[in-house]
Motif scaffolding. Structure first.
Motif, PDB file in Angstrom:
ATOM      1  N   SER A 141       0.817  -1.210   0.000  1.00 38.78           N
ATOM      2  CA  SER A 141       0.000   0.000   0.000  1.00 38.78           C
ATOM      3  C   SER A 141       0.850   1.260   0.000  1.00 38.78           C
ATOM      4  O   SER A 141       0.341   2.347  -0.258  1.00 38.78           O
ATOM      5  CB  SER A 141      -0.920   0.005   1.226  1.00 38.78           C
ATOM      6  N   GLU A 142       2.141   1.144   0.277  1.00 40.92           N
ATOM      7  CA  GLU A 142       2.990   2.321   0.322  1.00 40.92           C
ATOM      8  C   GLU A 142       3.276   2.813  -1.081  1.00 40.92           C
ATOM      9  O   GLU A 142       3.512   2.041  -2.001  1.00 40.92           O
ATOM     10  CB  GLU A 142       4.310   1.987   1.033  1.00 40.92           C
ATOM     11  N   ALA A 143       3.287   4.142  -1.247  1.00 41.40           N
ATOM     12  CA  ALA A 143       3.569   4.734  -2.546  1.00 41.40           C
ATOM     13  C   ALA A 143       5.013   4.448  -2.939  1.00 41.40           C
ATOM     14  O   ALA A 143       5.927   4.610  -2.142  1.00 41.40           O
ATOM     15  CB  ALA A 143       3.328   6.236  -2.496  1.00 41.40           C
ATOM     16  N   GLN A 144       5.212   4.006  -4.185  1.00 45.20           N
ATOM     17  CA  GLN A 144       6.561   3.723  -4.664  1.00 45.20           C
ATOM     18  C   GLN A 144       7.257   4.992  -5.144  1.00 45.20           C
ATOM     19  O   GLN A 144       8.487   5.044  -5.200  1.00 45.20           O
ATOM     20  CB  GLN A 144       6.500   2.699  -5.809  1.00 45.20           C
ATOM     21  N   THR A 145       6.489   5.994  -5.554  1.00 44.92           N
ATOM     22  CA  THR A 145       7.055   7.271  -5.994  1.00 44.92           C
ATOM     23  C   THR A 145       6.233   8.401  -5.414  1.00 44.92           C
ATOM     24  O   THR A 145       5.108   8.208  -4.952  1.00 44.92           O
ATOM     25  CB  THR A 145       7.040   7.378  -7.532  1.00 44.92           C
ATOM     26  N   ARG A 146       6.787   9.606  -5.477  1.00 47.39           N
ATOM     27  CA  ARG A 146       6.044  10.802  -5.109  1.00 47.39           C
ATOM     28  C   ARG A 146       6.665  11.979  -5.858  1.00 47.39           C
ATOM     29  O   ARG A 146       7.829  11.920  -6.272  1.00 47.39           O
ATOM     30  CB  ARG A 146       6.061  11.049  -3.609  1.00 47.39           C
ATOM     31  N   PRO A 147       5.892  13.051  -6.083  1.00 47.59           N
ATOM     32  CA  PRO A 147       6.429  14.186  -6.840  1.00 47.59           C
ATOM     33  C   PRO A 147       7.648  14.788  -6.156  1.00 47.59           C
ATOM     34  O   PRO A 147       7.872  14.604  -4.956  1.00 47.59           O
ATOM     35  CB  PRO A 147       5.248  15.179  -6.853  1.00 47.59           C
ATOM     36  N   LEU A 148       8.429  15.510  -6.962  1.00 43.51           N
ATOM     37  CA  LEU A 148       9.599  16.191  -6.408  1.00 43.51           C
ATOM     38  C   LEU A 148       9.165  17.160  -5.317  1.00 43.51           C
ATOM     39  O   LEU A 148       8.228  17.930  -5.503  1.00 43.51           O
ATOM     40  CB  LEU A 148      10.352  16.939  -7.510  1.00 43.51           C
ATOM     41  N   ASP A 149       9.818  17.090  -4.198  1.00 45.03           N
ATOM     42  CA  ASP A 149       9.508  17.958  -3.063  1.00 45.03           C
ATOM     43  C   ASP A 149      10.812  18.646  -2.654  1.00 45.03           C
ATOM     44  O   ASP A 149      11.727  18.015  -2.137  1.00 45.03           O
ATOM     45  CB  ASP A 149       8.953  17.126  -1.896  1.00 45.03           C
ATOM     46  N   PHE A 150      10.889  19.961  -2.915  1.00 42.99           N
ATOM     47  CA  PHE A 150      12.149  20.670  -2.671  1.00 42.99           C
ATOM     48  C   PHE A 150      12.434  20.819  -1.180  1.00 42.99           C
ATOM     49  O   PHE A 150      13.569  21.057  -0.792  1.00 42.99           O
ATOM     50  CB  PHE A 150      12.117  22.021  -3.368  1.00 42.99           C
ATOM     51  N   ARG A 151      11.410  20.656  -0.340  1.00 43.79           N
ATOM     52  CA  ARG A 151      11.678  20.646   1.101  1.00 43.79           C
ATOM     53  C   ARG A 151      12.442  19.389   1.492  1.00 43.79           C
ATOM     54  O   ARG A 151      13.364  19.435   2.321  1.00 43.79           O
ATOM     55  CB  ARG A 151      10.362  20.739   1.876  1.00 43.79           C
ATOM     56  N   LEU A 152      12.051  18.256   0.898  1.00 39.19           N
ATOM     57  CA  LEU A 152      12.777  17.016   1.166  1.00 39.19           C
ATOM     58  C   LEU A 152      14.197  17.093   0.609  1.00 39.19           C
ATOM     59  O   LEU A 152      15.157  16.664   1.257  1.00 39.19           O
ATOM     60  CB  LEU A 152      12.044  15.828   0.539  1.00 39.19           C
ATOM     61  N   ILE A 153      14.325  17.651  -0.623  1.00 34.65           N
ATOM     62  CA  ILE A 153      15.654  17.772  -1.223  1.00 34.65           C
ATOM     63  C   ILE A 153      16.542  18.656  -0.356  1.00 34.65           C
ATOM     64  O   ILE A 153      17.706  18.332  -0.090  1.00 34.65           O
ATOM     65  CB  ILE A 153      15.538  18.350  -2.646  1.00 34.65           C
ATOM     66  N   SER A 154      15.958  19.772   0.123  1.00 36.46           N
ATOM     67  CA  SER A 154      16.725  20.681   0.975  1.00 36.46           C
ATOM     68  C   SER A 154      17.156  19.997   2.260  1.00 36.46           C
ATOM     69  O   SER A 154      18.287  20.188   2.731  1.00 36.46           O
ATOM     70  CB  SER A 154      15.889  21.926   1.294  1.00 36.46           C
ATOM     71  N   ARG A 155      16.287  19.145   2.809  1.00 36.07           N
ATOM     72  CA  ARG A 155      16.633  18.457   4.053  1.00 36.07           C
ATOM     73  C   ARG A 155      17.745  17.443   3.830  1.00 36.07           C
ATOM     74  O   ARG A 155      18.639  17.288   4.671  1.00 36.07           O
ATOM     75  CB  ARG A 155      15.398  17.778   4.625  1.00 36.07           C
ATOM     76  N   ILE A 156      17.708  16.755   2.685  1.00 29.86           N
ATOM     77  CA  ILE A 156      18.789  15.816   2.379  1.00 29.86           C
ATOM     78  C   ILE A 156      20.109  16.570   2.227  1.00 29.86           C
ATOM     79  O   ILE A 156      21.160  16.115   2.687  1.00 29.86           O
ATOM     80  CB  ILE A 156      18.450  15.029   1.097  1.00 29.86           C
ATOM     81  N   LEU A 157      20.041  17.756   1.587  1.00 33.20           N
ATOM     82  CA  LEU A 157      21.260  18.536   1.382  1.00 33.20           C
ATOM     83  C   LEU A 157      21.887  18.981   2.700  1.00 33.20           C
ATOM     84  O   LEU A 157      23.104  19.177   2.775  1.00 33.20           O
ATOM     85  CB  LEU A 157      20.955  19.755   0.510  1.00 33.20           C
ATOM     86  N   THR A 158      21.047  19.130   3.761  1.00 33.73           N
ATOM     87  CA  THR A 158      21.615  19.553   5.049  1.00 33.73           C
ATOM     88  C   THR A 158      22.575  18.504   5.621  1.00 33.73           C
ATOM     89  O   THR A 158      23.472  18.843   6.398  1.00 33.73           O
ATOM     90  CB  THR A 158      20.501  19.821   6.080  1.00 33.73           C
ATOM     91  N   TYR A 159      22.396  17.232   5.224  1.00 28.77           N
ATOM     92  CA  TYR A 159      23.295  16.191   5.712  1.00 28.77           C
ATOM     93  C   TYR A 159      24.669  16.249   5.031  1.00 28.77           C
ATOM     94  O   TYR A 159      25.576  15.512   5.416  1.00 28.77           O
ATOM     95  CB  TYR A 159      22.662  14.809   5.511  1.00 28.77           C
TER      96      TYR A 159
END
Length: 615
Positions: free
Chosen positions: A25-43
């Motif tokens: 039932s979990e989504a395999q994809t989701r639209p680009l989310d720049f908040r998520l991208i920004s959070r990954i970049l913080t690492y």
């Protein structure tokens, strides 16, 4: 070595099935989310130097690839056209040096991307593991193990791919596309507009097939999960399968799953077989169109476009179109990485239902007095499992908890260990409310032996030392002698250095439980909790442990939960629970004399263990 019980095998099957079968039932994809991208970049911030060097390599790589094509066009349009042999050799040498530099940059671009992705995933894994270790038991009761492992493995790998490949490969491809577009615009504006009109066709073709492939690959992964889960069940449960003669039926079911997986695999191959020829045909069609229009432009008497520039334009058009396909592939991977990152951060952002109070103090060394003062507790709001519990255990006393399944015995010891917090009332240790102390300082003074004799990977010695890794060998030996199990452990193939196997599979049930006893006692706790601790030990082993336990429990406050009433007859106080309430209390002789609920339980137990006469 003794065989595991069928119940243990079935439990292993259920746990492994949860791990292998990712929630469909979990989504395999989701639209680009720049908040998520920004959070990954913080690492990446702790590794700013490596990140910045990688960005420089990305920019250079994006410029170098079109520059090679530009150099070929200049050579054809210059030295080759003018038949300048030395110029050709000079241009070839310059091209070689430029090509060599591209490989040098490519090496560091790939190396830094892989290293940076690994560093980000390492930090994320450590953060997630630390977060899970601090979550209360309520979280694990409502969250499937398979879902947690999926976050740590599958979703983490999706994020890794997003950092190592998608992000920086896409930046290179996008930069290459822009540089190639600028070069084509320089060569001829009209031809560039023609190419620009072709780009959406290629993009839409890529998008359609990648969307189709994404769905087909999702179905393929799900079918493969069903195959692997069934295979794992069959291997782990082969003893049960053969015991019930289920081999033929299991083979029939497995055959159906394999046929289903083969069907999805065939569909993927068919889609790929259609997509690649179509893509190649489009490229050839566009090449023909450019050839016709470009040749027409060159052959015009007043044309400013030379043959060499037309050749250079063709090269740049190829440099322009190739990133489009790359970006299409990376876009699909980016959507998968977004879905993985969203689930990963959702787990990281899940706060514990309760934590130590900001002003919580370490609990000093305790004597072991434990008091429940009108304690109410529920796992679900409005459905209390403990109702107004009141009792006091003095230091050195043994409190036995008796009652049918679901009466509240385990809930009481969970509250003593502060795995949960009461809804109301107070639980005090040496007069100190447990809400006001740190969990770590409390747990360091509590020893626990549970019904499930869980052992970690490693040796017998590693597991005994689990609570005190710095304990000496002599201390471990002394504890084992107290329990009367030293001779048994030393008689193992490698003594205390014997590997226990996965979850203790290399030891018998009784040996596993002895390790758990030794582990708890080595911690030298002031409060000892025994939750059905002898349920998996045979009668002979239990009798052998009773005397050792009497010595070990002396001077400690002990809470004992047991279905075998023979293990609690010596308790200072026996609490008889029913539906979350204490209905009787007293020692064994007092409760037997009262002829109440406990007396009836004990009478049934006595009849159950009485053997019929021989013959």
């Amino acid at each position: 070595m003794k065989s595991s019980a069928p119940q243990a095998i079935i439990g292993d099957l259920q746990g492994l099935t949860q791990v292998v079968r990712k929630e469909e039932s979990e989504a395999q994809t989701r639209p680009l989310d720049f908040r998520l991208i920004s959070r990954i970049l913080t690492y990446m911030r702790p590794y700013a130097a490596k990140r910045n060097a990688l960005l420089v390599a990305v920019v250079l790589r994006a410029i170098q690839l079109p520059a090679l094509t530009w150099a070929i066009a200049l050579t054809i349009n210059g030295p080759v056209t003018s038949r300048d042999i030395p110029g050709v050799w000079l241009a070839a040498g310059g091209f070689f040096l430029l090509a060599l530099s591209t490989q040098f940059v490519m090496h560091f671009r790939q190396r830094y991307a892989l290293e940076l992705g690994e560093l980000v995933v390492k930090d994320l894994r450590n953060e997630l593991f630390a977060h899970l270790q601090n979550m209360p038991l309520s979280f694990f009761n409502r969250t499937k193990v398979g879902r947690i492992i999926s976050r740590m493995i599958s979703d983490m790998e999706d994020v890794r791919v997003g950092v190592q490949e998608v992000l920086f490969v896409s930046l290179v491809a996008f930069g290459q596309l822009l540089v190639a577009a600028a070069c084509m615009l320089y060569y001829d504006v009209g031809l560039f507009l023609l190419v620009l009109g072709m780009a959406p066709i290629l993009w839409l073709t890529n998008r359609y097939f990648h969307k189709l492939m994404s769905e087909l690959l999702r179905q393929l992964r799900e079918s493969f999960s069903r195959v692997t889960a069934t295979l794992a069940e069959s291997v782990l449960g082969v003893r049960v399968t053969q015991g019930f003669s289920r081999q033929d039926e299991n083979a029939r079911l497995f055959k159906l799953l394999v046929q289903d997986h083969s069907k999805y695999n065939t569909r993927v191959m068919q889609a790929q077989g259609l997509f690649l020829p179509l893509l190649e045909f489009n490229s050839q069609f566009f090449a023909v169109l450019l050839l016709i229009v470009g040749s027409y432009r060159v052959l015009q008497p007043d044309s400013t476009l030379t043959i060499g520039e037309l050749v250079g334009f063709f090269f740049m058009a190829n440099m322009f179109f190739s990133p489009i396909q790359i970006l299409g592939n990376q876009y699909n991977q980016a959507l998968t990485a977004m879905a993985g990152a969203e689930r990963l951060f959702a787990l990281l952002d899940t706060p514990p239902e309760w934590t130590d109070l900001p002003n919580a103090r370490p609990l000093p060394d305790v004597r072991g007095q434990v008091e429940f003062d009108n304690v109410w507790f529920s796992y679900e709001p409005g459905r209390p499992v403990l109702k107004g519990i009141n009792f006091k255990a003095e230091p050195g006393e043994t409190i036995a908890l008796v009652g049918h399944t679901g009466s509240g015995k385990t809930s009481i010891i969970n509250l003593v260990a502060r795995f949960w917090l009461p809804d109301s009332g107070q639980i005090r240790v040496d007069g100190v409310d447990l809400r006001g102390v740190t969990s770590e300082s409390l747990h360091r003074q509590i020893g626990i032996v549970l019904q499930t004799n869980f052992l970690f990977a490693g040796t017998v010695l590693d597991n005994v030392r689990f609570a005190r890794p710095d304990a000496s060998f002599e201390e471990v030996q002394r504890v084992c002698r107290q329990l009367g199990c030293w001779e048994e452990f030393s008689g193992l193939s490698q003594g205390l250095e014997t590997p226990v196997g996965e979850r203790g599979a290399q030891l018998s049930l009784g040996q596993r439980q002895m390790v758990c006893f030794a582990r708890a006692l080595l911690a030298n706790p002031r409060i000892l909790i025994l939750d059905e601790a002898t349920s998996s030990i045979d009668i002979v082993t239990e009798i052998r442990l009773q005397q050792a336990l009497k010595v070990v429990m002396q001077g400690r406050t002990c809470f004992v939960v047991a279905h075998r009433l023979s293990t609690i007859r010596e308790a200072s106080t026996i609490l008889v629970l029913d539906h979350g309430e204490i209905i009787e209390r007293g020692n064994h002789h007092q409760l037997i004399a009262r002829q109440g609920h406990y007396a009836r339980l004990y009478e049934r137990f006595s009849r159950a263990v009485t053997l019929p006469p021989a013959g």
